[in-house]
Design an enzyme around this catalytic site. Structure first.
Site, PDB file in Angstrom:
ATOM      1  N   SER A 177       0.845  -1.194   0.000  1.00  0.00           N
ATOM      2  CA  SER A 177       0.000   0.000   0.000  1.00  0.00           C
ATOM      3  C   SER A 177       0.876   1.237   0.000  1.00  0.00           C
ATOM      4  CB  SER A 177      -0.901   0.017   1.240  1.00  0.00           C
ATOM      5  OG  SER A 177      -1.565   1.255   1.386  1.00  0.00           O
TER       6      SER A 177
ATOM      7  N   TYR B 115      -1.931  -0.672  10.649  1.00  0.00           N
ATOM      8  CA  TYR B 115      -2.084  -1.148   9.264  1.00  0.00           C
ATOM      9  C   TYR B 115      -0.895  -0.731   8.411  1.00  0.00           C
ATOM     10  CZ  TYR B 115      -4.146  -1.337   4.531  1.00  0.00           C
ATOM     11  OH  TYR B 115      -4.391  -1.567   3.201  1.00  0.00           O
TER      12      TYR B 115
END
Length: 295
Positions: free
Chosen positions: A188, A201
């Site tokens: 990501s 995360y």
């Protein structure tokens, strides 16, 4: 999404998203604006003919887009997802079967090592092997207070879903992968530009980038490639199911293209990494982030 062959202005290719939040883990039908998974636009050309793929988080969002693309390129797929996501998984499987390919549904929780091992066994038994592993499943839950609001319970869930499961599944799958196989991990932009409310995360996504680079070096001599796709803000059920209303409303607006991406816009990256076209590419990251920069 218009035909892939038609040039378009990317800033106007998709409408903006709606701002309604939904309950976790989030079903596609509950979203105000439905994501584009390439249902009407993706055209295959046989680049993955006869391949066998495992896709985690394969029920919706990025996973559904990858499943549709892989099936239309000629691959059979095993879809991993949570039991409460069965409805979405059935829809994804329908698209795969419409393309004339085999779809195997294996619900379960990747936080359990035994399930990861069972997933690999099912793929080998029902597909006849594993050529492609897409580690896409992830968990996030935004916390506006950052580290002070992240409980040990949440940290444990994020780490087990995003890191432990990836490790377990990759290790198990490698016992059945041969030369020419491909592992594709989903990292990501958060691995490079962490948002404070997604600290746990983002930490896992940075770890996935390094895992990819290290494993790629280990497996290169075996003829197995390992790469990562790093999405920017992509409109999937995960977003309205894990973020507050104000964050959902402005999601993706800060990209140079001025909008969030659609799952269909990531699928070609996964096809590239899975196909022989990327035979000289391993240990690399491909960012799909609407113009947001990654070092």
């Amino acid at each position: 999404m218009a035909d892939q062959t038609t040039p378009q202005d990317p800033t106007e290719q998709h409408d903006s998203h709606a701002s309604k939040t939904i309950s976790h883990p989030g079903l596609t039908r509950d979203m105000d604006e439905q994501p584009d998974h390439g249902e009407e636009s993706y055209r295959g050309s046989g680049r993955l003919e006869g391949r066998k793929a495992i896709i985690t988080g394969g029920d919706s969002g990025i996973g559904r887009a990858v499943a549709i693309a892989y099936a239309r390129e000629g691959a059979d797929v095993v879809l991993s997802y949570l039991p409460e996501e069965q409805e979405d998984a059935e829809i994804t499987a329908g698209h795969v079967r419409e393309a004339g390919r085999l779809a195997v549904l294996v619900p379960g929780d990747l936080r359990e090592e035994a399930y990861s091992l069972e997933l690999v066994k099912r793929a080998v038994a029902e597909l006849g092997g594993i050529d492609i592993l897409v580690n896409n499943a992830a968990y996030q839950m935004a916390q506006e207070g950052g580290i002070f609001d992240i409980t040990t319970e949440q940290l444990d869930r994020v780490m087990k879903t995003n890191i432990y499961a990836l490790f377990w599944l990759t290790k198990a799958a490698l016992a059945h992968m041969k030369e020419g196989a491909s592992i594709i991990n989903v990292s990501s932009i958060q691995g490079y530009q962490p948002s404070p409310q997604l600290l746990d995360y983002a930490t896992t996504k940075a770890g996935i980038i390094n895992f990819t680079r290290g494993l790629a070096q280990q497996l290169a001599e075996k003829g197995i490639r390992v790469n990562t796709v790093a999405p920017g803000p992509i409109w999937t059920p995960l977003i309205p199911a894990t973020m507050t209303g104000d964050k959902v409303e402005g999601f993706g607006d800060d990209t140079p293209e001025g909008r969030p991406g659609q799952p269909a816009e990531l699928a070609p990256a996964f096809v590239f990494f899975a196909s022989q076209e990327s035979s000289y590419t391993t240990g690399q990251r491909l960012g799909v982030a609407g113009g947001k920069m990654m070092p």
